[in-house]
Design a protein around this motif. Structure first.
Motif, PDB file in Angstrom:
ATOM      1  N   LYS A  87       0.826  -1.212   0.000  1.00 46.39           N
ATOM      2  CA  LYS A  87       0.000   0.000   0.000  1.00 46.39           C
ATOM      3  C   LYS A  87       0.851   1.249   0.000  1.00 46.39           C
ATOM      4  CE  LYS A  87      -4.387  -1.041   2.093  1.00 46.39           C
ATOM      5  NZ  LYS A  87      -5.274  -0.827   3.223  1.00 46.39           N
ATOM      6  N   PRO A  88       0.394   2.268  -0.742  1.00 44.88           N
ATOM      7  CA  PRO A  88       1.161   3.511  -0.743  1.00 44.88           C
ATOM      8  C   PRO A  88       1.242   4.063   0.679  1.00 44.88           C
ATOM      9  CG  PRO A  88      -1.014   3.803  -1.714  1.00 44.88           C
ATOM     10  CD  PRO A  88      -0.822   2.355  -1.538  1.00 44.88           C
ATOM     11  N   ILE A  89       2.398   4.540   1.026  1.00 43.82           N
ATOM     12  CA  ILE A  89       2.576   5.028   2.392  1.00 43.82           C
ATOM     13  C   ILE A  89       2.203   6.498   2.487  1.00 43.82           C
ATOM     14  CG2 ILE A  89       4.252   5.316   4.265  1.00 43.82           C
ATOM     15  CD1 ILE A  89       5.898   3.130   2.595  1.00 43.82           C
ATOM     16  N   LYS A  90       2.595   7.230   1.465  1.00 39.61           N
ATOM     17  CA  LYS A  90       2.392   8.686   1.544  1.00 39.61           C
ATOM     18  C   LYS A  90       1.390   9.180   0.521  1.00 39.61           C
ATOM     19  CE  LYS A  90       5.754  11.645   2.144  1.00 39.61           C
ATOM     20  NZ  LYS A  90       7.064  12.286   1.882  1.00 39.61           N
ATOM     21  N   LEU A  91       0.723  10.236   0.885  1.00 41.50           N
ATOM     22  CA  LEU A  91      -0.157  10.921  -0.064  1.00 41.50           C
ATOM     23  C   LEU A  91       0.701  11.640  -1.094  1.00 41.50           C
ATOM     24  CD1 LEU A  91      -2.660  12.581   2.410  1.00 41.50           C
ATOM     25  CD2 LEU A  91      -3.329  11.110   0.515  1.00 41.50           C
ATOM     26  N   ILE A  92       0.161  11.729  -2.299  1.00 45.38           N
ATOM     27  CA  ILE A  92       0.839  12.544  -3.300  1.00 45.38           C
ATOM     28  C   ILE A  92       0.549  13.998  -2.954  1.00 45.38           C
ATOM     29  CG2 ILE A  92       1.012  13.089  -5.750  1.00 45.38           C
ATOM     30  CD1 ILE A  92      -0.221  10.272  -6.274  1.00 45.38           C
ATOM     31  N   GLU A  93       1.586  14.780  -2.860  1.00 46.94           N
ATOM     32  CA  GLU A  93       1.363  16.164  -2.425  1.00 46.94           C
ATOM     33  C   GLU A  93       0.709  17.018  -3.499  1.00 46.94           C
ATOM     34  OE1 GLU A  93       4.468  18.103  -0.417  1.00 46.94           O
ATOM     35  OE2 GLU A  93       4.576  16.541   1.120  1.00 46.94           O
ATOM     36  N   ALA A  94       0.012  18.026  -3.041  1.00 48.29           N
ATOM     37  CA  ALA A  94      -0.634  18.939  -3.984  1.00 48.29           C
ATOM     38  C   ALA A  94      -0.725  20.312  -3.338  1.00 48.29           C
ATOM     39  CB  ALA A  94      -2.034  18.433  -4.314  1.00 48.29           C
TER      40      ALA A  94
END
Lengths: 402, 459
Positions: A63-70
């Motif tokens: 699972k992706p650990i971090k959110l993609i920043e925006a």
């Protein structure tokens, strides 16, 4: 379930939950279940779903650990035009006798778009008073029943009990087909109300263009310097003649157009040409009641405001809204049991009418019911605030027990 | 401003056979109508053949509205939200009326639950012949107990028969509920910074739309959108920027407006999803009395609808608080290009003859239809003289000098009303009472009657 015609959806969900139970319990005994299904092929996504569950159990590790920043940047559309500021009422040092005065207008962006430019002024609410009481809706009558035959006491109640910013006095009794009261009589009522309350007044006519001009002229000169609002000047008046006494005595005027941006433009242009300074003009594009044409008002208010901000100079004036018109809607006043109590429904009808027009750009309101006026004022104040981080939590609503 | 698509760009993607199966005279005519949003691509059967799949894909992208259209539910239990092409209604028309959902939760009494189910299922308000109703049910998990929640969801799916939203921030109850309700495509509410992986996974598995919730943090909202679309390929999204109430309502309004401006004028794809407002959240704040909260909740709902909310979740089920919201929705979603007036003239209501009554009204569309409707309901045949009030109602026309005795008299002459009836009486609307004397003197031996102010009282 046998005889009942259940949908295929239901069947699928039933089988799904059945399979889930099987998965969980490893053993299941089915009794008394007959499925009478002819000629139907059922694809069982559930089976593959069960497989997917296992696959995903592996996938969890990946699972992706971090959110993609925006980043979020508030848009900054630039508007070349701005709305004139109109001052209402004058104190003794300014040549009048009012303790309270207001300013509306000054906008550089659509109303309450605080991320573009902060709201300049909090919208102002005037409560209606009549010189001769017209037929009123039940809930309105109830709020003023002790003062209905005395416009001065009525005005005092609006200000002192109901907290009105202003009074909007309707001189309906001056109409030739009403009591045809002479201008001098109208002037006396205005003078008594100015004595009794310390807020500015809107002087509303009777709708007869010729008589209104006479009445306005008489009152305008008698109240010189008070910076009142005269409502309204319409295209069927001799605009130049109507404007003269209002402008010469330093008052403000409302231009009343009928749901038409071109007509609004024509009228404003004539009034300005007749000598009223732009910072003394307010535009009323006509308010249709909720359910009875309000959408036309909403769009006309919005088009006028956007057009003004984009540079149409003649429309760069603050707008007013007669939310009182909401009471023509039978949904506001009629006793209908299944619609709920009209004591709440009526004021809500008026408040909704006002709020919708306020969002579209109106800044000065003429209203009737104290409850609607109170709620509209509350929203006007909150929406006029500078933006800051919210102090209240919101996500809690999901789990709250209300 | 609305996104402008050139008919030629559309034409390049059409079969160009001019087969006329779409009902248009040529492919270019069809392309022009598509560009003006006057027809839909489904009308062209060729586009759905396998060889055209690439072109169809491109065409759909070309014509896609800047705010995505999202469907909650399936079949006849579905509601479409979003699909907006313009910020302001007057620029075109707003599509897909704001969906209104009513909440219910798993710790309510059976009585409250069934009252809410019943309201969502059966509440109707009839306005000018159109039935206005509630779109769906938002089911909240308050207990945190998966079985309890799933049981309520199951009951709702079976009994209510309308689209649902599953409002739960924890994985387990949602998982359990989706086993039962996944196939009716509920809106899963909502992915937050804490649960987004689990909820995106559930949304992807059950192919359900997913709401994104960031508690007012707009950068986080976008970040969540990016993450669920890129990692989980979940693209049916609904955005909840947070419905802060009371003093903070300006934050709510500004975030709604900014999101919509960025999506439509700014072309920001990550914000091009329907907006969800939750007036129900007002109920968490106050110790105020019930009437007060319902009043403010209703005002807040209309406020958010005016500022671009595509879906609302409300708590009140009092008709007096819901009717104004449904009415405003019905009004604001009409086509603004339709004029507000009907042609002045002498209209027949039913089959009037020479002894039927002659009534007068204004040419404001709503006035005309309401009066006509009320006369019909009363079972009378009548002549209805509609005078030119420049599309304003009787009351404002009288006040503004657009409903005068002269005008009525001129109109009677122009329409030859004198030869249509053998009697000599005419009925004015109640709000025009003050012109009756003047009209009587113009008409000589005619009798002028003043009817009720409201046409519901005719008869």
């Amino acid at each position: 379930m046998g005889k009942e015609a259940k949908s295929l959806d239901w069947l699928l969900s039933y089988i799904t939950s059945l399979l889930k139970s099987i998965e969980d319990s490893k053993e299941i005994i089915i009794e008394d279940l007959t499925l009478e299904v002819d000629n139907i092929t059922i694809e069982l996504p559930v089976a593959s779903r069960a497989v997917e569950v296992e696959k995903e159990a592996v996938a969890i590790e990946e699972k992706p650990i971090k959110l993609i920043e925006a980043t979020f940047n508030y848009p900054k559309p630039s508007y070349q035009g701005s709305i004139a500021s109109v001052k209402i009422g004058a104190t003794s040092s300014e040549g009048g006798s009012r303790k309270k005065t207001y300013t509306i207008g000054g906008a550089k962006a659509p109303q309450f778009y605080n991320f573009i430019a902060p709201q300049q002024h909090i919208p102002v609410i005037a409560l209606d008073v009549f010189d001769v009481t017209p037929p009123l809706a039940g809930p309105v009558k109830e709020a003023y029943k002790d003062v209905l035959n005395d416009p001065v006491a009525w005005a005092e109640k609006c200000v002192k009990v109901y907290g009105a910013d202003m009074i909007s006095l309707h001189l309906v009794g001056t109409h030739p087909q009403n009591k045809d009261l002479p201008p001098s009589e109208a002037r006396r009522v205005v003078e008594s109300i100015l004595q009794a309350v310390d807020v500015p007044l809107i002087i509303g006519g009777s709708g007869d263009p010729r008589k209104d001009m006479e009445v306005f002229a008489e009152i305008a000169s008698a109240t010189r310097g008070e910076r009142l609002i005269f409502a309204s000047i319409t295209l069927d008046m001799d605009v130049e003649k109507a404007v003269k006494p209002i402008a010469e005595n330093g008052h403000n005027a409302v231009a009343l157009a009928f749901l038409d941006i071109n007509q609004a433009e024509e009228l404003c242009r004539k009034i300005l040409q007749a000598g009223l300074p732009k910072d003394h003009l307010i535009l009323d594009p006509t308010t249709g009641a909720l359910g009875y044409g309000i959408e036309y008002s909403y769009s006309v208010f919005e088009r006028i405001r956007l057009s003004a901000l984009m540079g149409k100079e003649v429309l760069q004036v603050p707008m007013s809204c007669a939310a009182t018109n909401a009471w023509v809607a039978r949904e506001a006043w009629q006793k209908v049991a299944e619609w709920g109590p009209r004591e709440l429904r009526g004021p809500l009808w008026e408040a909704t009418t006002a709020i919708v027009c306020m969002l579209a750009g109106a800044e000065l309101f003429m209203m009737m019911h104290p409850l609607s006026a109170k709620i509209v004022k509350k929203y006007a104040q909150a929406l006029s605030k500078l933006l800051k981080n919210p102090s209240t939590s919101y996500v809690d609503w999901v789990k709250s027990k209300f | 401003m609305p996104k402008v698509v050139k008919p030629l760009d559309i034409h390049n993607l059409l079969p160009q056979t001019n087969c006329k199966l779409c009902g248009e005279s040529s492919c270019i005519a069809f392309a022009t109508k598509l560009a003006n949003r006057q027809t839909s691509i489904e009308k062209c059967p060729h586009l759905f053949k396998p060889d055209f799949s690439d072109k169809l894909q491109k065409l759909m992208e070309l014509l896609a509205p800047p705010v995505k259209e999202v469907i909650i539910g399936v079949g006849d239990r579905a509601v479409k939200i979003g699909g907006k092409e313009v910020v302001y209604r007057h620029e075109l028309t707003w599509r897909n009326p704001t969906a209104i959902f009513i909440d219910v939760h798993d710790e309510m009494s059976d009585q409250d639950i069934s009252a809410r189910f019943n309201f969502v299922k059966n509440f109707k308000f009839i306005r000018m012949g159109v039935e206005l109703s509630i779109d769906g049910l938002a089911i909240r998990c308050v207990s945190g107990n998966p079985e309890r929640y799933a049981k309520l969801v199951s009951k709702a799916v079976e009994e209510v028969g309308k689209p649902i939203a599953l409002c739960c921030l924890e994985k387990e109850p949602l998982e359990e509920a989706l086993i039962i309700a996944g196939n009716v495509k509920p809106l899963i509410y909502a992915a937050t910074k804490d649960n987004w992986r689990d909820l995106a996974e559930l949304a992807s598995k059950h192919k359900c739309p997913l709401a994104i919730l960031s508690n007012g943090d707009m950068a986080l909202l976008k970040s969540l959108v990016k993450s669920v679309t890129e990692y989980y390929k979940v693209s049916e999204l609904v955005l909840d920027p947070g419905t802060f109430a009371e003093e903070d309502v300006n934050v709510t309004l500004n975030n709604f407006v900014a999101t919509r401006l960025l999506a439509i004028d700014g072309g920001d794809k990550e914000l091009g999803y329907p907006l969800l407002g939750v007036p129900a959240a007002l109920w968490t704040l106050s110790s105020k009395d019930r009437d007060n909260i319902e009043f403010e909740e209703s005002v807040l709902a209309s406020l958010l609808m005016s500022r671009f909310a595509d879906m609302l979740i409300m708590h009140t089920i009092s008709p007096w608080a819901i009717i104004p919201v449904l009415t405003w929705r019905d009004c604001v979603y009409t086509d603004p290009r339709v004029p507000s007036s009907v042609k002045p003239g002498l209209y027949k209501v039913g089959s009037p003859n020479e002894s039927s009554p002659l009534m007068v009204t204004a040419n404001f569309t709503l006035t005309y239809y309401i009066v006509k409707d009320d006369i019909e309901k009363g079972g009378v045949d009548a002549w209805l003289l509609v005078i030119d009030t420049e599309g304003t109602s009787v009351q404002s026309a009288v006040a503004g000098g657009r409903f005068t005795a002269d005008k009525v008299f001129e109109s009677m002459k122009a329409e030859d009303a004198f030869s249509k009836v053998s009697h000599k009486s005419i009925i004015l609307p109640g709000y025009a009472a003050k012109i009756s004397g003047e009209l009587e003197s113009l008409l000589g031996d005619w009798k002028v009657y003043v009817g009720p102010r409201d046409s519901a009282d005719i008869l």
